[in-house]
Design an enzyme around this catalytic site. Sequence first.
Site, PDB file in Angstrom:
ATOM      1  N   HIS A 203      36.266  33.925  46.735  1.00  0.00           N
ATOM      2  CA  HIS A 203      37.403  33.719  47.646  1.00  0.00           C
ATOM      3  C   HIS A 203      38.347  34.906  47.736  1.00  0.00           C
ATOM      4  O   HIS A 203      39.282  34.885  48.529  1.00  0.00           O
ATOM      5  CB  HIS A 203      38.204  32.475  47.257  1.00  0.00           C
ATOM      6  CG  HIS A 203      39.063  32.680  46.040  1.00  0.00           C
ATOM      7  ND1 HIS A 203      38.573  32.607  44.769  1.00  0.00           N
ATOM      8  CD2 HIS A 203      40.378  32.982  45.910  1.00  0.00           C
ATOM      9  CE1 HIS A 203      39.541  32.836  43.902  1.00  0.00           C
ATOM     10  NE2 HIS A 203      40.663  33.076  44.570  1.00  0.00           N
TER      11      HIS A 203
HETATM   12  C1  UD1 Z   1      45.375  32.020  47.241  1.00  0.00           C
HETATM   13  C2  UD1 Z   1      46.042  33.049  46.328  1.00  0.00           C
HETATM   14  C3  UD1 Z   1      45.010  33.556  45.326  1.00  0.00           C
HETATM   15  C4  UD1 Z   1      44.371  32.406  44.573  1.00  0.00           C
HETATM   16  C5  UD1 Z   1      43.800  31.394  45.564  1.00  0.00           C
HETATM   17  C6  UD1 Z   1      43.294  30.200  44.822  1.00  0.00           C
HETATM   18  C7  UD1 Z   1      47.794  34.425  47.355  1.00  0.00           C
HETATM   19  C8  UD1 Z   1      48.123  35.738  47.919  1.00  0.00           C
HETATM   20  N1  UD1 Z   1      46.491  34.188  47.112  1.00  0.00           N
HETATM   21  O1  UD1 Z   1      44.362  32.664  47.965  1.00  0.00           O
HETATM   22  O2  UD1 Z   1      45.673  34.387  44.384  1.00  0.00           O
HETATM   23  O3  UD1 Z   1      43.335  32.924  43.782  1.00  0.00           O
HETATM   24  O4  UD1 Z   1      44.851  30.965  46.452  1.00  0.00           O
HETATM   25  O5  UD1 Z   1      42.365  29.496  45.563  1.00  0.00           O
HETATM   26  O6  UD1 Z   1      48.671  33.626  47.145  1.00  0.00           O
HETATM   27  N2  UD1 Z   1      42.845  27.638  53.918  1.00  0.00           N
HETATM   28  C9  UD1 Z   1      42.450  26.431  54.441  1.00  0.00           C
HETATM   29  N3  UD1 Z   1      42.859  25.297  53.797  1.00  0.00           N
HETATM   30  C10 UD1 Z   1      43.649  25.301  52.686  1.00  0.00           C
HETATM   31  C11 UD1 Z   1      44.045  26.542  52.183  1.00  0.00           C
HETATM   32  C12 UD1 Z   1      43.640  27.693  52.790  1.00  0.00           C
HETATM   33  O7  UD1 Z   1      41.745  26.370  55.430  1.00  0.00           O
HETATM   34  O8  UD1 Z   1      43.973  24.225  52.159  1.00  0.00           O
HETATM   35  C13 UD1 Z   1      42.358  28.870  54.567  1.00  0.00           C
HETATM   36  C14 UD1 Z   1      43.272  29.355  55.683  1.00  0.00           C
HETATM   37  O9  UD1 Z   1      42.478  29.897  56.681  1.00  0.00           O
HETATM   38  C15 UD1 Z   1      44.041  30.467  54.994  1.00  0.00           C
HETATM   39  C16 UD1 Z   1      43.025  31.022  54.015  1.00  0.00           C
HETATM   40  O10 UD1 Z   1      42.269  29.899  53.588  1.00  0.00           O
HETATM   41  O11 UD1 Z   1      44.481  31.441  55.902  1.00  0.00           O
HETATM   42  C17 UD1 Z   1      43.640  31.707  52.815  1.00  0.00           C
HETATM   43  O12 UD1 Z   1      44.553  30.825  52.151  1.00  0.00           O
HETATM   44  P1  UD1 Z   1      45.776  31.422  51.296  1.00  0.00           P
HETATM   45  O13 UD1 Z   1      46.485  30.339  50.595  1.00  0.00           O
HETATM   46  O14 UD1 Z   1      46.584  32.339  52.141  1.00  0.00           O
HETATM   47  O15 UD1 Z   1      45.056  32.356  50.258  1.00  0.00           O
HETATM   48  P2  UD1 Z   1      43.836  32.051  49.297  1.00  0.00           P
HETATM   49  O16 UD1 Z   1      42.702  32.904  49.718  1.00  0.00           O
HETATM   50  O17 UD1 Z   1      43.621  30.600  49.189  1.00  0.00           O
HETATM   51  N1  UDP Z   2      37.965  24.809  41.178  1.00  0.00           N
HETATM   52  C1  UDP Z   2      37.756  23.508  41.590  1.00  0.00           C
HETATM   53  N2  UDP Z   2      36.849  23.297  42.601  1.00  0.00           N
HETATM   54  C2  UDP Z   2      36.161  24.303  43.208  1.00  0.00           C
HETATM   55  C3  UDP Z   2      36.390  25.620  42.769  1.00  0.00           C
HETATM   56  C4  UDP Z   2      37.304  25.845  41.757  1.00  0.00           C
HETATM   57  O1  UDP Z   2      38.349  22.576  41.068  1.00  0.00           O
HETATM   58  O2  UDP Z   2      35.364  24.028  44.122  1.00  0.00           O
HETATM   59  C5  UDP Z   2      38.969  25.050  40.119  1.00  0.00           C
HETATM   60  C6  UDP Z   2      38.456  25.819  38.929  1.00  0.00           C
HETATM   61  O3  UDP Z   2      37.927  24.960  37.953  1.00  0.00           O
HETATM   62  C7  UDP Z   2      39.711  26.518  38.436  1.00  0.00           C
HETATM   63  C8  UDP Z   2      40.495  26.754  39.696  1.00  0.00           C
HETATM   64  O4  UDP Z   2      39.978  25.867  40.670  1.00  0.00           O
HETATM   65  O5  UDP Z   2      40.457  25.676  37.594  1.00  0.00           O
HETATM   66  C9  UDP Z   2      40.304  28.182  40.139  1.00  0.00           C
HETATM   67  O6  UDP Z   2      40.800  28.336  41.420  1.00  0.00           O
HETATM   68  P1  UDP Z   2      40.451  29.590  42.315  1.00  0.00           P
HETATM   69  O7  UDP Z   2      39.152  30.165  41.913  1.00  0.00           O
HETATM   70  O8  UDP Z   2      40.599  29.125  43.717  1.00  0.00           O
HETATM   71  O9  UDP Z   2      41.672  30.577  42.022  1.00  0.00           O
HETATM   72  P2  UDP Z   2      41.947  31.714  40.937  1.00  0.00           P
HETATM   73  O10 UDP Z   2      41.759  31.132  39.589  1.00  0.00           O
HETATM   74  O11 UDP Z   2      41.033  32.853  41.229  1.00  0.00           O
HETATM   75  O12 UDP Z   2      43.360  32.098  41.215  1.00  0.00           O
END
Ligand code: UD1
Ligand code: UDP
Length: 363
Positions: A203
């Site tokens: 991601h």
């Molecule tokens: C965010 C965090 C990242 C973390 C990740 C965990 C920042 C800068 N990034 O990244 O550090 O590792 O969360 O998963 O804060 N979207 C959906 N549905 C949702 C959420 C997101 O469709 O419920 C899509 C949208 O298109 C959005 C994109 O995912 O634009 C990115 O979501 P965003 O929360 O901006 O960043 P993450 O990549 O999720």
């Molecule tokens: N996770 C989850 N379901 C998924 C993928 C990840 O519950 O399909 C959980 C995972 O066990 C961990 C957390 O989400 O606890 C990690 O989130 P993510 O990888 O999105 O973010 P990061 O840790 O890189 O910030």
Amino acid sequence: MKIASVVGARPQFVKAFPVSNALRDDHEEVLIHTGQHYDDEMSDVFFEELPIPEPDVNLGVGSHSHAKQTAAMLEGIDDVVSKCAPDVVLVYGDTNSTLAGALVGSKRDVVVAHVEAGLRSYNRSMPEETNRVLTDHCSDLLFVPSERAVETLANEGITRGVYDTGDVMYDSLLAVRERARDCSSIVDELGHTDGKYVLATVHRAANTDNPDRLESILTGLSNAPSPVVFPAHPRTVDALESEGLDRALPSNVDVIDPVGYLDFVRLLDGAERVATDSGGVQKEAFYLDTPCVTLRDETEWRETVACGRNELVGTDPTAIHRALTREFESSTDDTPYGDGNAAARIVAALESVTDAPQRNVSE
Ligand code: UD1
Ligand code: UDP
């Protein structure tokens, strides 16, 4: 003691539940969900499955550019903090929700406490790295997971208010591991057998927003020795679709919706390897003894690499294939991230700096 806790993204729900439980024994918590993640499988499922209370407020901020998203969070969190007048604003990790909470606390002159402080990738092109540095530098209390994080902060001149509590995600994992083994049937449902599949998650912006890197990862996974279960983050699904990669997925790669924490822990526990660019998943793999292949060039969790249980491979298909098929060091007795009692130490530290009554907490 009144704590305003700020969460918003999937990993923060996982990190917050042990602390929230420990806090609510004796104190008042106002749980603020920024709404950064909002899909059922990115948010609701965690509140349904985990012992975490429903948020007191959901700001419903949603997805925007980083600046607009952070600005909307600042405004919403500021309103809540000004109304509820907490003693502490508590933030987790390194997302935009983390930074927004820390900034509001700092501007409102409320004690700011950061869980998972002191982590660095030293890669400033990652949005999370900016969030980490800025949050640490405006925090009064810094709860770090490791000795290395204490040193990292000291190198940046931060020595006051630093508590080595261990990693709160270890608490979270220990709280659900047995339940996941007993209750989740996802491995069977997907038609797999323990030890005979690879789990993958992707991601990071650096991987999803660069079609060459994303394609390279898929090529690497196509040569995996076993079927690959790939619960895909919505941004990854969007990237696959916009590049047409979803129509040419390798036949051994099964892209599924994100799964809840119990199912994810079960999948990770049973996997022969995990390939991931996640921060949290690297640590959970370490705790569950699942060898980890990290699809990045650097990591904040270097101890997992140093003890031979995690390899940084970037996105080169040959390197991915090699790491998915080679032997890893056998499991380690190293405990670089504490003993799984971080939440109790965090609450004790919060009590010690506010006027709250002290509780006895074993060190
Ligand atoms: C965010 C965090 C990242 C973390 C990740 C965990 C920042 C800068 N990034 O990244 O550090 O590792 O969360 O998963 O804060 N979207 C959906 N549905 C949702 C959420 C997101 O469709 O419920 C899509 C949208 O298109 C959005 C994109 O995912 O634009 C990115 O979501 P965003 O929360 O901006 O960043 P993450 O990549 O999720
Ligand atoms: N996770 C989850 N379901 C998924 C993928 C990840 O519950 O399909 C959980 C995972 O066990 C961990 C957390 O989400 O606890 C990690 O989130 P993510 O990888 O999105 O973010 P990061 O840790 O890189 O910030």
